[in-house]
Motif scaffolding. Structure first.
Motif, PDB file in Angstrom:
ATOM      1  N   GLU A   1     105.559  -2.722   6.339  1.00  0.00           N
ATOM      2  CA  GLU A   1     104.366  -3.431   6.810  1.00  0.00           C
ATOM      3  C   GLU A   1     103.910  -4.529   5.863  1.00  0.00           C
ATOM      4  O   GLU A   1     102.945  -5.245   6.161  1.00  0.00           O
TER       5      GLU A   1
ATOM      6  N   ARG B   1     103.015 -10.311   3.567  1.00  0.00           N
ATOM      7  CA  ARG B   1     102.428 -10.674   4.860  1.00  0.00           C
ATOM      8  C   ARG B   1     100.925 -10.905   4.689  1.00  0.00           C
ATOM      9  O   ARG B   1     100.230 -10.112   4.040  1.00  0.00           O
ATOM     10  N   GLU B   2     100.435 -11.965   5.285  1.00  0.00           N
ATOM     11  CA  GLU B   2      99.008 -12.289   5.157  1.00  0.00           C
ATOM     12  C   GLU B   2      98.139 -11.216   5.796  1.00  0.00           C
ATOM     13  O   GLU B   2      97.096 -10.840   5.246  1.00  0.00           O
ATOM     14  N   ASP B   3      98.557 -10.680   6.964  1.00  0.00           N
ATOM     15  CA  ASP B   3      97.740  -9.659   7.627  1.00  0.00           C
ATOM     16  C   ASP B   3      97.693  -8.371   6.803  1.00  0.00           C
ATOM     17  O   ASP B   3      96.689  -7.650   6.807  1.00  0.00           O
TER      18      ASP B   3
ATOM     19  N   SER C   1      95.213  -9.095   3.942  1.00  0.00           N
ATOM     20  CA  SER C   1      93.870  -9.143   4.544  1.00  0.00           C
ATOM     21  C   SER C   1      93.358  -7.739   4.860  1.00  0.00           C
ATOM     22  O   SER C   1      92.198  -7.399   4.590  1.00  0.00           O
ATOM     23  N   LYS C   2      94.240  -6.894   5.381  1.00  0.00           N
ATOM     24  CA  LYS C   2      93.848  -5.520   5.742  1.00  0.00           C
ATOM     25  C   LYS C   2      93.489  -4.705   4.492  1.00  0.00           C
ATOM     26  O   LYS C   2      92.514  -3.942   4.489  1.00  0.00           O
TER      27      LYS C   2
ATOM     28  N   SER D   1      90.096  -5.709   3.339  1.00  0.00           N
ATOM     29  CA  SER D   1      89.074  -5.134   4.221  1.00  0.00           C
ATOM     30  C   SER D   1      88.850  -3.663   3.892  1.00  0.00           C
ATOM     31  O   SER D   1      87.711  -3.183   3.846  1.00  0.00           O
TER      32      SER D   1
ATOM     33  N   ASP E   1      87.429 -10.904  10.122  1.00  0.00           N
ATOM     34  CA  ASP E   1      88.775 -11.010   9.548  1.00  0.00           C
ATOM     35  C   ASP E   1      88.695 -11.826   8.262  1.00  0.00           C
ATOM     36  O   ASP E   1      87.974 -12.826   8.193  1.00  0.00           O
TER      37      ASP E   1
ATOM     38  N   TRP F   1      94.277 -17.188  -1.078  1.00  0.00           N
ATOM     39  CA  TRP F   1      95.459 -16.330  -1.129  1.00  0.00           C
ATOM     40  C   TRP F   1      95.693 -15.808  -2.554  1.00  0.00           C
ATOM     41  O   TRP F   1      95.926 -14.612  -2.764  1.00  0.00           O
TER      42      TRP F   1
ATOM     43  N   TRP G   1      83.858 -14.952   5.326  1.00  0.00           N
ATOM     44  CA  TRP G   1      85.076 -14.354   4.761  1.00  0.00           C
ATOM     45  C   TRP G   1      85.205 -14.663   3.274  1.00  0.00           C
ATOM     46  O   TRP G   1      85.738 -13.873   2.501  1.00  0.00           O
TER      47      TRP G   1
END
Length: 662
Positions: free
Chosen positions: A151, A169-171, A174-175, A178, A565, A574, A635
């Protein structure tokens, strides 16, 4: 007689770590009463001790059960990548034993986010073991083909002679950010929750704490804070020098100076001066010297009057030590050399029965293979030594405390002695180093700006209490130079003064590799430029002020963390996001090598990375004419919050207390 009356001994009470620490200290105190022949009756002590031990065992079991429940943790991205590459290498080269596994953060963005450099090492292994000549790029290609589905990796690239550049991976990033914002800063996942004993600070009774005790106290406390944060069961021990021949001369001097000490508490104001007086008499008066030796014998035979004198002297020191511990926010359980006195005889007997003891001029000594100096476990007069008490302490920590890790935070000068004690413990079979970790966390000395041992102008050792007072004075001067006294309330100014003074003293120590000597300089540590606590504390208050000035409270940030998000489109967003998420891998590295300067370097890197982000990315946009807020980029506010949260936890591990306003 006892604090037991304030403790709820009913099994239904919710287990709390502070109560465990209180109970442990109480049992230690009762043990001292029992072994030193002090009333009340032994029967009453045994009854109370049994109740306390029952409660302690119940609490420990409950706490262990509680800790073994699944807990939230932060993903160690480096550890996750190492696992993936480890599996890939095993799949590509199943016959290789212990192939090199090297994954590190990339130093430049063009090389991705992380880099795996194992291909070159595997090439060398294949050439040596299988006499195969293979191009490292081919090996890198084989590794890449075998990376399991995951992942976190967006893409990999092979560069140069066989470097594997990893892009996250950016997502995924980000997750993870969070999760940090919703769950708070959590420790990295650990396989097993361990029992850890940390021996640190350890001043001598009747002598003042000096600058030499500063390092052990600060480093040991920070290690304990880290172990506690990851969920280990930590016992913080203060191995006081509270027993020995020096107490003979102190008691003899007490008898002469305060003959009614048994009925009237002696007003010993300056114990250091009292010690020097008794030492001078011991060195110059033959009759006094004889009496001092007699006092030692009576103390060791546990004569009640001499035990009382000993306790009076210990209490005076204890109060002085506690002032320093309170100032620096240090908690310890006192367990001095006296605690182990009744175990010494058994230690000698055990080594004798195993055939390890030799007699040399009446002394009983133990030669340990690989060690240059033997241990003396009994003197020719039948007395015990530091070697005996250190062996007894180690055995108690291994067998009674059931420690998985024992850390001695002691200066480098004790290295040979401690390594010999550890080797003797292994020789006699007390522990297996593959199972139990017993380690000397050595440190260098504190130097003055002349690069010589830090001393006063008169050549005396610097008293620790004087050093802390000087730190408070200088930090207030610094704050007033910056005219903070004109914008802060008296209470805020006092909090800032304490935060800066003690934070700077701690950080100056912890930011250096503990193995090296370091130069103590108030001017450098109070400088708000560069890698100092002053800079980091100011940076932290500025970050916290961003949300406050934008009228965004904690509730709004929490709501945004759950719903919004995190956009990481800008290169500085980043970079900051990745830097924040390196926190767990930094902590894991310190758990492995116990070098705390790594955390200081990381916090400085985080603060400077944040500055880059803030200079390039508007968090709050204002109307240039009116100054009114026209837009809040939520954000980015969340990135500010995540940075501050990680910095706050980093400060907490270092024992530094930040303030909201400075």
């Amino acid at each position: 007689m006892t604090r037991c009356g304030s403790l709820d001994l009913s099994p239904g009470k919710k287990p709390l770590e502070p109560e465990i620490k209180l109970l442990t200290a109480e049992i230690d105190r009762l043990k001292n009463f029992g072994c030193l022949g002090v009333s009340p009756s032994l029967e009453a002590l045994r009854d109370e001790n049994t109740k306390l031990k029952y409660r302690l065992n119940f609490l420990r079991k409950s706490l262990l059960d509680e800790r073994n429940k699944p807990v939230k943790s932060m993903i160690n991205i480096n550890g996750r990548l190492q696992k993936l590459f480890g599996e890939a290498i095993k799949a590509a080269y199943p016959d290789l034993e212990n192939p090199p596994l090297a994954v590190t953060p990339s130093q430049q963005p063009k090389f991705g986010d992380y880099q795996c450099n194992s291909a070159m090492g595997i090439t060398q292994m294949l050439q040596k073991t299988k006499e195969q000549k293979v191009n490292p790029r081919e090996i890198a290609d084989n590794i890449v083909k075998n990376i399991p589905d995951n992942e976190c990796i967006a893409k990999v690239e092979i560069a140069g002679p066989g470097f594997i550049n990893v892009h996250l991976r950016e997502d995924f990033v980000s997750k993870q950010l969070s999760n940090l914002l919703v769950n708070g800063v959590q420790p990295p996942a650990i396989e097993k929750r361990k029992r850890v004993v940390v021996d640190f600070s350890s001043p001598n009774i009747a002598k003042e704490m000096h600058v030499g005790h500063l390092r052990s106290t600060i480093i040991g406390d920070s290690m304990c804070r880290l172990f506690e944060f990851v969920g280990y069961d930590v016992l913080r021990l203060n191995h006081l020098g509270d027993w020995g021949t020096q107490f003979g001369m102190l008691i003899a001097h007490l008898q002469d100076k305060f003959p009614d000490y048994l009925t009237v508490s002696p007003p010993i104001g300056d114990l250091q001066a009292f010690y020097k007086e008794s030492k001078r008499r011991f060195d110059t008066e033959e009759e006094f010297k004889k009496r001092a030796y007699q006092c030692v014998v009576l103390l060791q035979s546990k004569n009640p009057d001499f035990i009382k004198a000993w306790k009076l002297i210990c209490d005076v020191s204890r109060k002085e030590f506690q002032k320093i511990y309170d100032s620096l926010d240090i908690t310890l359980i006192e367990r001095g050399e006296s605690y182990y006195q009744d175990m010494m005889k058994d230690i000698v007997q055990e080594f004798e029965e195993r055939g390890f003891v030799q007699v040399d001029d009446g002394r009983k000594i133990v030669f340990v293979p690989g060690c240059s100096v033997p241990l003396t476990i009994m003197k020719s007069d039948g007395g015990f030594t530091y070697d005996t008490s250190d062996l007894a302490a180690l055995k108690q920590r291994l067998f009674e405390e059931k420690a998985d890790i024992v850390v001695y935070v002691v200066d480098s000068g004790q290295s040979v002695h401690l390594q010999t004690v550890f080797a003797a413990a292994q020789m006699i079979g007390w522990y297996d180093p593959k199972v139990t970790r017993v380690v000397h966390a050595a440190f260098g000395v504190v130097l003055g700006e002349d690069k010589k041992k830090f001393k006063t102008r008169s050549g005396d050792t610097v008293r620790l209490i004087d050093l802390l007072d000087e730190g408070l004075k200088r930090s207030m001067d610094k704050l007033k130079d910056k005219e903070r006294d004109k914008v802060l309330t008296a209470e805020e100014l006092k909090a800032a003064q304490t935060s800066v003074a003690f934070g700077c003293i701690k950080y100056a120590d912890l930011s250096h590799n503990r193995m090296n000597d370091y130069i103590f300089s108030f001017d450098k540590m109070l400088d708000d430029r560069g890698n100092t606590a002053a800079y980091l504390l100011y940076a932290f208050t500025r970050i916290r002020a961003i949300a406050r000035l934008a009228n965004i409270d904690e509730e709004m940030l929490q709501k945004a963390a759950r719903e919004a998000d995190l956009i990481l489109d800008h290169e500085k967003e980043w970079k900051l996001g990745k830097c924040i998420l390196r926190f767990p891998e930094i902590l894991q590295k310190i758990l492995d090598d116990l070098l705390l300067h790594t955390l200081c370097d990381y916090l400085y890197e985080l603060a400077t990375t944040f500055t880059e982000f803030y200079d390039n990315c508007y968090c709050v946009e204002k109307d240039r004419q009116t100054g009114k807020i026209v837009k809040v980029n939520m954000w980015r506010m969340l990135l500010c919050e995540a940075t501050a949260a990680v910095m706050a936890k980093g400060f907490d591990i270092l024992g530094i207390k930040p303030v909201q306003k400075m």
